[in-house]
Design an enzyme around this catalytic site. Sequence first.
Site, PDB file in Angstrom:
ATOM      1  N   LYS A  40       0.835  -1.207   0.000  1.00 36.64           N
ATOM      2  CA  LYS A  40       0.000   0.000   0.000  1.00 36.64           C
ATOM      3  C   LYS A  40       0.867   1.254   0.000  1.00 36.64           C
ATOM      4  CE  LYS A  40      -1.330   2.089   3.639  1.00 36.64           C
ATOM      5  NZ  LYS A  40      -1.934   2.780   4.802  1.00 36.64           N
ATOM      6  N   ASN A  41       1.907   1.258   0.846  1.00 38.33           N
ATOM      7  CA  ASN A  41       2.728   2.463   0.998  1.00 38.33           C
ATOM      8  C   ASN A  41       3.646   2.710  -0.194  1.00 38.33           C
ATOM      9  OD1 ASN A  41       1.578   3.074   3.454  1.00 38.33           O
ATOM     10  ND2 ASN A  41       3.182   2.079   4.662  1.00 38.33           N
ATOM     11  N   CYS A  55      -4.461   8.246  10.190  1.00 35.54           N
ATOM     12  CA  CYS A  55      -4.548   7.631  11.518  1.00 35.54           C
ATOM     13  C   CYS A  55      -4.219   8.641  12.613  1.00 35.54           C
ATOM     14  CB  CYS A  55      -3.569   6.460  11.628  1.00 35.54           C
ATOM     15  SG  CYS A  55      -4.143   4.942  10.866  1.00 35.54           S
ATOM     16  N   ARG A 101       1.958  14.612  12.517  1.00 31.39           N
ATOM     17  CA  ARG A 101       2.839  14.290  11.388  1.00 31.39           C
ATOM     18  C   ARG A 101       2.784  15.484  10.443  1.00 31.39           C
ATOM     19  NH1 ARG A 101       1.262   8.266   9.558  1.00 31.39           N
ATOM     20  NH2 ARG A 101      -0.866   9.004   9.813  1.00 31.39           N
ATOM     21  N   ASP A 140       5.752   0.742  11.820  1.00 25.22           N
ATOM     22  CA  ASP A 140       4.505   0.084  11.440  1.00 25.22           C
ATOM     23  C   ASP A 140       4.441  -1.381  11.872  1.00 25.22           C
ATOM     24  OD1 ASP A 140       3.360   2.312  10.376  1.00 25.22           O
ATOM     25  OD2 ASP A 140       3.632   1.759   8.279  1.00 25.22           O
ATOM     26  N   ARG A 196      -8.047  -0.468   5.462  1.00 24.70           N
ATOM     27  CA  ARG A 196      -7.162   0.520   4.840  1.00 24.70           C
ATOM     28  C   ARG A 196      -5.818  -0.100   4.444  1.00 24.70           C
ATOM     29  NH1 ARG A 196      -5.437   4.384   8.360  1.00 24.70           N
ATOM     30  NH2 ARG A 196      -4.469   5.296   6.530  1.00 24.70           N
TER      31      ARG A 196
END
Length: 419
Positions: free
Chosen positions: A22-23, A116, A121, A306, A398
Amino acid sequence: MDKIRIRGGRQLDGVIRISGAKNAALPLMTAALLTPDPLVLTNVPELADISTMGKLLVELGVGFERIDDKVTLTAPDGGSTTADYDLVRKMRASVLVLGPLLARHGVAKVSLPGGCAIGARPVDLHLSALEAMGAEIKLDGGYVYASAPKGLIGTRIVFPKVSVGATENLLMAAALAKGTTVLANAAREPEITDLAECLVKMGARIEGIGSDSLTITGVDGLHGATHAVVPDRIETGTYAIAAAITGGSVELKGARLDHVQSLAQTLAKARVDVTLTPDGFRVVRRNNRIRGVDVMTEPFPGFPTDMQAQMMSLMTVAEGAAMITETIFENRFMHVPELARMGADVTVHHSSALVRGVETLRGAQVMATDLRASVSLVLAGLAAEGETVVNRVYHLDRGYEKLEQKLAACGADIERVAA
């Protein structure tokens, strides 16, 4: 709102195919804004965040077509340069449209992002770096207004701290800037390497790929390309811990061990074997209890933030104690009270958590607070006695593709229940 019900105590045994990252897919999708030609991405996971990014790009005038795991994106001239709040608020990665829009069109209006709730951030690193390249930046009404009517100008940028998002945004912006840009103290995550390699296929000139110093020589235009998204190292690590916490044996097909070396080394210390296979690698817990291992999160190639929540779940059933220190984000221990409901013994002090292993976790009703915290509760449920119900699982959607199906195929007693 859906829930996930788990009846724990079953060893996992089988094969899990790892999806695309995903990232990596999210910044690759925004790279389509850099060219009017089609960008074809394969191995794209089917996730809520991917859908959100697709909707945002469509709002910007990008053609979006998905067939199975292949996504084709076409951003013709004359598209919108405004990324509205309604979509950007749902996902932090939406801010990655800023660099490409500004580089190609000379102007962008992008809402400040959401995502999130794991602490501040800020996008200040993105904005100050773009200003160093000649952009004029103004914040007003929750939006970033950026303009560079004469184009962005290459320069040397030293990031004061490692930032994945800022590195990605500036990498794309610099691809179309005038002259040479150097990104020093750049993030080195595999997802950034994947983006850089795709940009090179599109005609960008980038040196130092994989290092913390990227040199980008701007070109007048980029063209289309076809690129396969790298496998998801966080999904890889999550299922590796699922095998370890249940005492099972799972082959992770398509996984790349070189992307999860810090995790593999940590698992080895915890009495979990990781061995290469022709298609990935296998994770097997040795015939004894997990050993407590200290962990500190760091930028790649260190232990990933993560994976912190998942590692904590594993340490809750370890022999002895483990100290888990979070150095990347504040507010990332919100899963601790939920694990405590299952019998975990965790004491948080500032940015560290002392985990004293217990013999057995007990099933309970728990609440997901963010993406990685939610999957840590699923992992705990796999190991717990009795039934665990994880609420608010939209977080899971997600970032994890077909999680229940993948775990169930390896013997887990897990199902999604409509609320």
